[in-house]
Scaffold this motif. Structure first.
Motif, mmCIF file in Angstrom:
data_model
loop_
_atom_site.group_PDB
_atom_site.id
_atom_site.type_symbol
_atom_site.label_atom_id
_atom_site.label_comp_id
_atom_site.label_asym_id
_atom_site.label_seq_id
_atom_site.Cartn_x
_atom_site.Cartn_y
_atom_site.Cartn_z
ATOM 1 N N GLU A 208 0.835 -1.204 0.000
ATOM 2 C CA GLU A 208 0.000 0.000 0.000
ATOM 3 C C GLU A 208 0.871 1.256 0.000
ATOM 4 O OE1 GLU A 208 -3.109 0.284 -0.452
ATOM 5 O OE2 GLU A 208 -4.285 -1.245 0.582
ATOM 6 N N SER A 211 2.491 1.545 -3.560
ATOM 7 C CA SER A 211 1.628 1.928 -4.677
ATOM 8 C C SER A 211 1.098 3.341 -4.478
ATOM 9 C CB SER A 211 0.499 0.921 -4.879
ATOM 10 O OG SER A 211 -0.179 0.728 -3.680
ATOM 11 N N TYR A 212 1.226 3.871 -3.273
ATOM 12 C CA TYR A 212 0.839 5.253 -3.052
ATOM 13 C C TYR A 212 2.047 6.158 -2.899
ATOM 14 C CZ TYR A 212 -3.893 3.965 -3.357
ATOM 15 O OH TYR A 212 -5.073 3.535 -3.861
ATOM 16 N N ARG A 215 8.459 4.878 -3.072
ATOM 17 C CA ARG A 215 9.102 3.961 -4.011
ATOM 18 C C ARG A 215 10.467 3.461 -3.536
ATOM 19 N NH1 ARG A 215 5.227 4.378 -7.170
ATOM 20 N NH2 ARG A 215 4.370 6.371 -7.809
ATOM 21 N N ASN A 219 7.225 -2.950 -6.688
ATOM 22 C CA ASN A 219 6.062 -3.620 -6.099
ATOM 23 C C ASN A 219 5.968 -5.104 -6.434
ATOM 24 O OD1 ASN A 219 4.794 -1.961 -4.388
ATOM 25 N ND2 ASN A 219 2.913 -1.761 -5.562
ATOM 26 N N ASP A 264 0.967 10.756 -3.650
ATOM 27 C CA ASP A 264 1.176 10.503 -5.066
ATOM 28 C C ASP A 264 0.619 11.699 -5.826
ATOM 29 O OD1 ASP A 264 1.501 9.438 -7.548
ATOM 30 O OD2 ASP A 264 0.080 7.789 -7.301
ATOM 31 N N ASP A 297 -9.028 4.682 -10.480
ATOM 32 C CA ASP A 297 -8.791 4.475 -9.055
ATOM 33 C C ASP A 297 -10.004 4.914 -8.253
ATOM 34 O OD1 ASP A 297 -6.761 3.352 -7.551
ATOM 35 O OD2 ASP A 297 -6.291 5.287 -6.713
#
Ligand code: ASP
Ligand code: MG
Length: 413
Positions: A208, A211-212, A215, A219, A264, A297
């Motif tokens: 989580e 992906s938000y 980095r 992933n 993000d 999303d």
């Protein structure tokens, strides 16, 4: 004798001095009796430079798009081969037996999807033979070979996936990922200077957070680690701090329920105005986007008045124009009044497994944002995450405010 898998990223092998430091780290483990199998990325910005070089001769070159994708993969892996052979040579110069292997030699079999290949199988026999012969094995990261023997890469940042796959196939106790940060932090340190390193985090939380916007790792590598239950240790190559252990949980220690704040800015918002409220409308709108591989999303549909509703959702900023072009022709079909696009939004999220059984986290988040003068445009949740869409000019403030409100700089663990 235990096999240990280590991965060193591009900045860790950025020049020959750093490469020598990496070699010393690897050698120390070898001397201590372990059998290191090491995955390496290309030196520094090599991959970017190779892609730029390709574009000079062929402007159409894009990762993953045929026919150039195959050639680009051939080109990009040269960077990983340079690092692997230089590291093996450095180790030999230090008096240690070492051998470098390309993805094919290391046993990575992939599908044909150049630029985003999946590993079908990893046949570790060659690696195991080298290990049995007492050698340190260095594997060029981020690629394998197809059934035809072609080289296929796993996508940018894919050397993490090489390392996790090696750890799974070789039965390593842990996969050590060495990078230029000290571990997984509670927030982006460029935004929150007192962001703190987490000692441990679960796979789900890491996915989580990543992906938000956090980095630290690829992933796909974390997903792979979760499937094979390979614990990952993320640590700094040149520091001495212990790093962050990413694992299958549950955690033994008492820990705070919010583990991190992610953000993000690669977000855009689309609103369909005055959409008739009847069955099939959402399907009509989202099907063509799905067919064009545009992932949608956060989706919010308002309660309807007079059978009309507004439907708002987010897409990646780079896909906004494409999404708009796809939707325009459908406006009449669905009888919508109009389409509004806004590229100046961003996501901010709080993440933590413990939140699912504890009330009050959403209200604390909204209160903190309100006190910070930050307007929430949309809200979405998963079991372990609460995300707000805010104005992109306020997103870094939002991160700071939430980091503070949940006491992340001071809570241990
Ligand atoms: N060198 C490749 C890249 O920059 C793979 C990696 O670093 O993991 O994307
Ligand atoms: Mg890299």
């Amino acid at each position: 004798m235990a096999i240990i898998v280590q991965k060193y990223g591009g900045t860790s092998v950025g020049d020959l001095d750093k490469l020598r430091q990496v070699a010393r780290r690897v050698a120390a483990r070898f001397e201590a009796g372990d059998s290191p199998v090491v995955a390496v990325s290309a030196m520094g910005k090599t991959t970017d430079e190779l892609i730029a070089l390709a574009r000079q001769v062929n402007a159409d070159v894009t990762i993953g798009i045929p026919p150039a994708a195959r050639e680009l993969d051939m080109l990009m892996v040269t960077g990983e081969h340079v690092s692997a052979s230089l590291l093996a040579l450095t180790l030999q110069a230090m008096g240690h037996p070492a051998v470098s292997l390309g993805g094919h030699q290391a046993g990575f079999r992939t599908d044909q999807a150049f630029g985003k290949a999946r590993i079908l199988n990893l046949e570790p026999e060659r690696i195991l033979r080298e290990v049995r012969e007492g050698k340190i094995v260095v594997v060029a990261g981020f690629h394998g070979s197809t059934e035809d023997g072609d080289t296929a890469t796993f996508g940018r940042g894919g050397s993490d996936t090489t390392a996790v796959a090696l750890a799974a196939a070789l039965g390593a106790r842990v996969c050590e990922i060495y990078t230029d940060v000290e571990g997984v932090l509670t927030a982006d340190p460029r935004v929150v200077p007192d962001a703190r390193k987490l000692d441990e985090i679960s796979y789900d939380e890491m996915l989580e957070l990543a992906s938000y916007g956090a980095r630290v790792m690829h992933n796909r590598a974390v997903e792979l680690a979760a499937i094979y239950r390979v614990p990952i240790l993320v640590a700094s190559t040149f520091g001495e701090t212990p790093g962050t252990l990413i694992h299958g949980g549950p955690s033994v220690e008492q820990r705070s329920k919010v583990r991190g704040v992610a953000y993000d800015i690669d977000v855009a918002k689309l609103t369909l105005l005055g959409v008739p409220d009847r069955p099939g409308i959402a399907a009509t709108i989202f099907e063509p986007l799905g067919e064009s591989n545009i992932s949608v999303d956060t989706i919010v549909q308002n309660v309807s008045h007079d059978n009309l509703t507004d439907l708002t959702f987010t897409v990646a900023r780079g896909e906004l124009e494409q999404a708009r072009a796809i939707l325009e022709p459908f406006l009449k079909d669905v009888g919508a009044r109009g389409l509004e696009a806004d590229a100046s939004v961003a996501k901010v999220s709080i993440v933590g497994t413990g939140m699912q059984n504890a009330p009050g986290y959403a209200s604390r988040m909204f209160r903190a944002l309100a006190d910070g003068g930050i307007n929430i445009q949309m809200i979405s949740t998963s079991e372990i995450r609460i995300t707000c869409i805010v104005d992109d000019g306020q997103v870094t403030d939002a991160v700071r405010v939430l980091h503070e409100a949940f006491g992340l700089a001071t809570i241990s663990g």
